[in-house]
Design a protein around this motif. Sequence first.
Motif, mmCIF file in Angstrom:
data_model
loop_
_atom_site.group_PDB
_atom_site.id
_atom_site.type_symbol
_atom_site.label_atom_id
_atom_site.label_comp_id
_atom_site.label_asym_id
_atom_site.label_seq_id
_atom_site.Cartn_x
_atom_site.Cartn_y
_atom_site.Cartn_z
ATOM 1 N N GLU A 62 7.739 -7.835 3.619
ATOM 2 C CA GLU A 62 7.630 -6.668 4.501
ATOM 3 C C GLU A 62 7.610 -5.372 3.699
ATOM 4 N N GLU A 63 8.318 -5.357 2.605
ATOM 5 C CA GLU A 63 8.300 -4.189 1.721
ATOM 6 C C GLU A 63 6.888 -3.931 1.191
ATOM 7 N N LEU A 64 6.191 -5.020 0.824
ATOM 8 C CA LEU A 64 4.811 -4.892 0.345
ATOM 9 C C LEU A 64 3.899 -4.372 1.446
ATOM 10 N N ARG A 65 4.094 -4.885 2.656
ATOM 11 C CA ARG A 65 3.240 -4.444 3.766
ATOM 12 C C ARG A 65 3.469 -2.969 4.088
ATOM 13 N N ILE A 66 4.706 -2.533 4.007
ATOM 14 C CA ILE A 66 5.002 -1.114 4.227
ATOM 15 C C ILE A 66 4.321 -0.278 3.145
ATOM 16 N N ALA A 67 4.386 -0.762 1.906
ATOM 17 C CA ALA A 67 3.745 -0.042 0.795
ATOM 18 C C ALA A 67 2.232 0.016 0.990
ATOM 19 N N CYS A 68 1.651 -1.071 1.488
ATOM 20 C CA CYS A 68 0.211 -1.110 1.742
ATOM 21 C C CYS A 68 -0.173 -0.096 2.808
ATOM 22 N N ARG A 69 0.587 -0.072 3.905
ATOM 23 C CA ARG A 69 0.307 0.889 4.975
ATOM 24 C C ARG A 69 0.407 2.322 4.461
ATOM 25 N N ALA A 70 1.435 2.575 3.640
ATOM 26 C CA ALA A 70 1.627 3.921 3.095
ATOM 27 C C ALA A 70 0.476 4.302 2.169
ATOM 28 N N ALA A 71 0.008 3.330 1.381
ATOM 29 C CA ALA A 71 -1.083 3.606 0.445
ATOM 30 C C ALA A 71 -2.373 3.949 1.185
ATOM 31 N N VAL A 72 -2.679 3.183 2.224
ATOM 32 C CA VAL A 72 -3.891 3.447 3.008
ATOM 33 C C VAL A 72 -3.808 4.825 3.655
ATOM 34 N N LYS A 73 -2.665 5.127 4.252
ATOM 35 C CA LYS A 73 -2.493 6.436 4.899
ATOM 36 C C LYS A 73 -2.619 7.567 3.875
ATOM 37 N N THR A 74 -2.019 7.376 2.706
ATOM 38 C CA THR A 74 -2.080 8.404 1.667
ATOM 39 C C THR A 74 -3.512 8.653 1.217
ATOM 40 N N MET A 75 -4.272 7.590 1.031
ATOM 41 C CA MET A 75 -5.670 7.736 0.599
ATOM 42 C C MET A 75 -6.498 8.500 1.629
ATOM 43 N N ILE A 76 -6.317 8.145 2.901
ATOM 44 C CA ILE A 76 -7.102 8.789 3.953
ATOM 45 C C ILE A 76 -6.663 10.246 4.129
ATOM 46 N N ASP A 77 -5.338 10.468 4.092
ATOM 47 C CA ASP A 77 -4.838 11.842 4.217
ATOM 48 C C ASP A 77 -5.308 12.711 3.054
ATOM 49 N N ALA A 78 -5.326 12.149 1.852
ATOM 50 C CA ALA A 78 -5.774 12.906 0.677
ATOM 51 C C ALA A 78 -7.249 13.266 0.802
ATOM 52 N N ALA A 79 -8.050 12.336 1.318
ATOM 53 C CA ALA A 79 -9.474 12.619 1.516
ATOM 54 C C ALA A 79 -9.666 13.710 2.560
#
Length: 201
Positions: free
Chosen positions: A171-188
């Motif tokens: 679950e920690e990995l899945r949370i990290a994955c969700r955060a990474a996707v959100k960060t990439m889209i927000d940065a764009a």
Amino acid sequence: MPRHPDPELEERILHAAHKLWKRGGEKSLTMRAVARAAGTNTPAVYRRFKDRQALVRGLLRRIAARIREQFEAGQTLEEMAEAYVNFALKLPHDYELFYTHVCELSPPRGKGKPRPIRESRPNFGFVEERLAKRLGGTPDDHTQLALQVWATLHGTTMLLLTKSLPEGHEEELRIACRAAVKTMIDAAAQAKRESSAVGHG
């Protein structure tokens, strides 16, 4: 009396092939075994799929359509990303089949400029389109971002499927994955706003 063609036979064949793959993996996908499982004969299978490779391509298109359904159910890109990982974890055999053989959907082009990814991976093109809708621009503008998202999702999925993570950290990995996707889209999105502000300054 002439035999009437069975309009549902192709779907029965694909369904049978899918069940055999889930049960025994790639080695179980013989045309004879598929015919038997579909309740038909081998010549009937060959009339619809000229060889085993064509049958695998039929399965790949079927799986791609299911992934697309999951994507389309998501209202946001973040929900689409979550659906992708959920699909793989729920149907690991489908995911394995798809990524083991998906190159068969796009024959080699030879030397020169590579074709756009979306030509052989329509779902990748769908992500590009959703990114363009959210961030502006055209799908071509978002190929790099779509690749970043795909790499993150596929890497996360493979870590989970192969149980490469120490137990208890899934679950920690899945949370990290969700955060990474959100960060990439927000940065764009932020880069787009800054670029627009400079253009109007």
